[in-house]
Design an enzyme around this catalytic site. Structure first.
Site, short mmCIF file in Angstrom:
data_model
loop_
_atom_site.label_atom_id
_atom_site.label_comp_id
_atom_site.label_asym_id
_atom_site.label_seq_id
_atom_site.Cartn_x
_atom_site.Cartn_y
_atom_site.Cartn_z
NE ARG A 1 -3.45 0.79 2.24
CZ ARG A 1 -4.52 1.09 1.52
NH1 ARG A 1 -5.20 0.13 0.93
NH2 ARG A 1 -4.94 2.33 1.41
CG ASP B 1 1.63 0.54 12.86
OD1 ASP B 1 0.53 0.18 12.41
OD2 ASP B 1 2.37 1.36 12.27
NE ARG C 1 -4.03 0.98 5.54
CZ ARG C 1 -2.76 0.56 5.60
NH1 ARG C 1 -2.48 -0.72 5.47
NH2 ARG C 1 -1.78 1.42 5.78
N PRO C 2 -9.18 3.98 2.77
CG PRO C 2 -10.71 5.62 3.42
CD PRO C 2 -10.01 4.38 3.92
CB ILE C 3 -6.10 7.09 -1.02
CG1 ILE C 3 -6.77 6.77 -2.36
CG2 ILE C 3 -5.24 5.94 -0.54
CD1 ILE C 3 -5.79 6.81 -3.52
CG ASP C 4 -11.27 9.90 1.78
OD1 ASP C 4 -10.59 8.95 2.24
OD2 ASP C 4 -11.95 10.65 2.51
CB VAL D 1 -5.76 4.33 14.08
CG1 VAL D 1 -5.16 4.68 12.72
CG2 VAL D 1 -5.29 5.32 15.14
CB CYS E 1 -5.56 -3.29 3.55
SG CYS E 1 -4.38 -3.35 4.86
N1 EPU Z 1 -7.99 7.43 6.20
C1 EPU Z 1 -9.06 7.99 5.56
N2 EPU Z 1 -8.86 8.57 4.33
C2 EPU Z 1 -7.62 8.63 3.77
C3 EPU Z 1 -6.53 8.06 4.45
C4 EPU Z 1 -6.75 7.46 5.68
O1 EPU Z 1 -10.19 7.96 6.04
O2 EPU Z 1 -7.48 9.18 2.68
C5 EPU Z 1 -8.19 6.79 7.51
C6 EPU Z 1 -7.82 5.32 7.50
O3 EPU Z 1 -8.90 4.54 7.04
C7 EPU Z 1 -7.45 5.07 8.92
C8 EPU Z 1 -6.81 6.38 9.36
O4 EPU Z 1 -7.28 7.36 8.42
O5 EPU Z 1 -8.62 4.88 9.68
C9 EPU Z 1 -5.31 6.38 9.39
O6 EPU Z 1 -4.80 5.96 8.13
P1 EPU Z 1 -3.43 6.51 7.57
O7 EPU Z 1 -3.66 7.10 6.23
O8 EPU Z 1 -2.76 7.36 8.59
O9 EPU Z 1 -2.60 5.18 7.38
P2 EPU Z 1 -1.48 4.97 6.29
O10 EPU Z 1 -0.79 6.24 6.04
O11 EPU Z 1 -2.04 4.23 5.14
C10 EPU Z 1 0.49 4.49 7.94
C11 EPU Z 1 1.43 3.35 8.21
C12 EPU Z 1 0.67 2.22 8.86
C13 EPU Z 1 0.06 2.74 10.17
C14 EPU Z 1 -0.83 3.95 9.89
C15 EPU Z 1 -1.38 4.60 11.13
C16 EPU Z 1 3.05 3.57 6.46
C17 EPU Z 1 3.65 3.04 5.23
N3 EPU Z 1 2.00 2.91 6.96
O12 EPU Z 1 -0.50 3.98 7.07
O13 EPU Z 1 1.64 1.22 9.17
O14 EPU Z 1 -0.71 1.73 10.77
O15 EPU Z 1 -0.08 4.94 9.16
O16 EPU Z 1 -0.36 4.99 11.97
O17 EPU Z 1 3.52 4.55 7.00
C18 EPU Z 1 2.40 -0.96 9.55
O18 EPU Z 1 3.57 -0.52 9.53
O19 EPU Z 1 2.14 -2.13 9.92
C19 EPU Z 1 1.31 -0.10 9.10
C20 EPU Z 1 0.13 -0.59 8.73
#
Ligand code: EPU
Length: 462
Positions: free
Chosen positions: A93, A308, A122-125, A330, A117
């Site tokens: 991802r 994590d 895990r959206p990317i909006d 989270v 996942c």
């Molecule tokens: N979210 C949204 N919209 C978005 C992006 C996220 O609603 O556009 C929500 C997610 O659904 C979730 C929350 O926001 O509920 C947090 O998601 P975030 O985007 O912060 O997660 P991420 O950036 O995809 C990173 C780490 C993850 C870690 C999370 C939270 C990396 C590569 N990954 O993911 O690490 O769990 O932040 O701290 O940095 C891991 O290492 O095992 C891992 C999953």
């Protein structure tokens, strides 16, 4: 597929050094797409995720090599490609981290949506909304994000979502904002140390950024970023996993190459439940106090308790007498490890975004299946504590995020070996021996030795 065979019940003792942070290395490596000139990174761990991103960056015109002294040297040699294809993005991802750097520097990006996942929705909006606020035209077509912008303009960008901020979304918008004309103000930005580390890398490359580590980050955009050197921060999640490993095995570890300031919530929580943690020189010394105490813990965005480490903490609290509650704000669905922990003897049930844990006196060795990176770590921790033998399958999840884990654990006293099962569909299993019915009293727990694990018969081919 590889699996771990673990003979548990041995306290871990000794000194172990943490590797560089996976979640800091990935966005920093991706940000190299936006840099002109050579970049040298120290402390980039040897992990499957790093190799996957390196393949994608190579496809996007970055020359990458490891130097003799284990530094990673990266340089853009061809800035024409803009497509991050599905076959690479689906494997990890974090590949979405190329979106901001590509858009910022090359003004075009076509990046596959990362897809499903095991830790929940895990959206990317928020990533897309943030880049659109900087003036990008964004659409999603046939499973790809298409982003383009002849110019990016500084703007106020709100990155807060229903569960807090977004870590990789903040990384994407932060890097793109370095190329936006004028000032951008990112509100609701993620405060995680990995975001700060990316910001510090960008500053070393010439970016003007203020407010790192707070929820409001200001960026004054410019035309270019230049080559630089940077040392990646130590991995706080690996450190938390080893802190728990010492406690769960009733061992005594010194953990080096660690940033205690990045672990405040973890250290505070572990101390509350009875784990002894002290600073020793530049490292941390961890051992178990007299008894574990139950707790109610919520995983929250930084500086809260990290999601994590939620699974690993659940493994530890499984041995705390009484009832504990672990809630994940989270990723409210990040609970696939619970049934597998129960196979190892834990007593946990899920209620919504919480695991309700009733402490048991000890785990017992069993065969379990890893479902994602941190779930695998939790299973390994329980297996290290469980008297008897355990088999953990699908450890490719662990290899994504923990560098040479068995090589780090073995010198500490762990009895762990990696078994490569060539015939992927012939699973290995542990079978407790069945005692005769007339035996007086309950049979003592006995398990087959790891080296005498037998192959199950394959399914009948009807
Ligand atoms: N979210 C949204 N919209 C978005 C992006 C996220 O609603 O556009 C929500 C997610 O659904 C979730 C929350 O926001 O509920 C947090 O998601 P975030 O985007 O912060 O997660 P991420 O950036 O995809 C990173 C780490 C993850 C870690 C999370 C939270 C990396 C590569 N990954 O993911 O690490 O769990 O932040 O701290 O940095 C891991 O290492 O095992 C891992 C999953």
């Amino acid at each position: 597929m590889d699996m771990f065979v673990v003979r548990g019940g041995r306290p871990l003792r000794g000194t172990v050094a943490m590797s560089g942070s996976k979640n800091a290395s990935l966005p920093i490596m991706a940000a190299v797409l936006a840099v002109e000139g050579p970049v040298t990174l120290r402390n980039v761990p040897h992990l499957a995720d790093v190799s996957t991103l390196a393949s994608l960056l190579t496809r996007l015109g970055v020359d990458i090599r490891r130097t003799e002294n284990d530094e990673l040297r990266l340089e853009v040699v061809d800035a024409s490609a803009c497509v991050a294809p599905y076959d690479l993005v689906r494997r990890m991802r974090a590949s979405i981290c190329v979106l901001g750097p590509l858009l910022g520097r090359r003004r075009r990006a076509c990046v596959s949506l990362p897809g499903g996942c095991n830790i929940g929705h895990r959206p990317i909006d928020l990533h897309l909304r943030g880049l659109a606020a900087l003036g990008a035209e964004i659409s999603v077509e046939r499973g790809y994000v298409l982003a383009k912008a002849d110019r990016l303009r500084g703007a106020v960008v709100d990155l807060s979502g229903p569960t807090g901020s977004t870590v990789t979304g903040t990384c994407n918008v932060l890097t793109a904002a370095c190329f936006a004309e004028g000032r951008s103000v990112l509100t609701g930005a993620a405060c995680e140390p990995e975001v700060v580390d990316l910001g510090e890398f960008l500053i070393a490359a010439g970016a003007a950024i203020n407010g790192l580590g707070t929820s409001t980050i200001e960026v004054d955009g410019g035309p270019t970023l230049h080559g630089t050197r940077h040392a990646v921060i130590p991995d706080r999640i690996e450190a938390a996993t080893f802190l728990i490993a010492a406690a769960i095995t009733r061992g005594d570890l010194r953990i080096d190459n660690v940033r205690a300031d990045h672990l405040s919530a973890v250290i505070e929580t572990l101390r509350q439940i009875g784990v002894r943690i002290e600073r020793e020189g530049l490292g941390l010394r961890v051992s178990m106090g007299d008894a574990l105490r139950p707790a109610e813990v919520c995983a929250l965005p930084y500086p809260g308790f990290p999601t994590d480490v939620q699974a690993q903490l659940s493994a530890l609290l499984s041995l705390a007498p009484g009832t504990s509650v672990v809630t994940d704000h989270v990723f409210p669905d990040r609970f696939l490890h619970l049934p597998e922990l129960c196979r190892l003897g834990a007593d946990i049930r899920r209620e919504g975004a919480s695991g309700i844990i009733h402490g048991v006196p000890q785990f017992s060795g069993a065969s379990v299946m890893a479902s994602d990176l941190r779930a695998s770590a939790a299973l390994l921790l329980a297996a290290l504590a469980a008297p008897g033998d355990s088999v953990i399958r699908r450890i490719y999840h662990l290899d994504r995020g923990y560098e040479r884990l068995e090589d780090k654990l073995r010198p500490l006293g762990a009895d762990i070996c990696r078994v490569t099962d060539a015939a992927e569909n012939v699973p290995l299993t542990l079978v407790p021996p069945l005692e005769p019915c007339d035996t007086a009293g309950p049979p003592p727990p006995k398990f087959l030795q790891p080296r005498s694990i037998t192959a199950e018969l394959p399914d009948h081919p009807i």
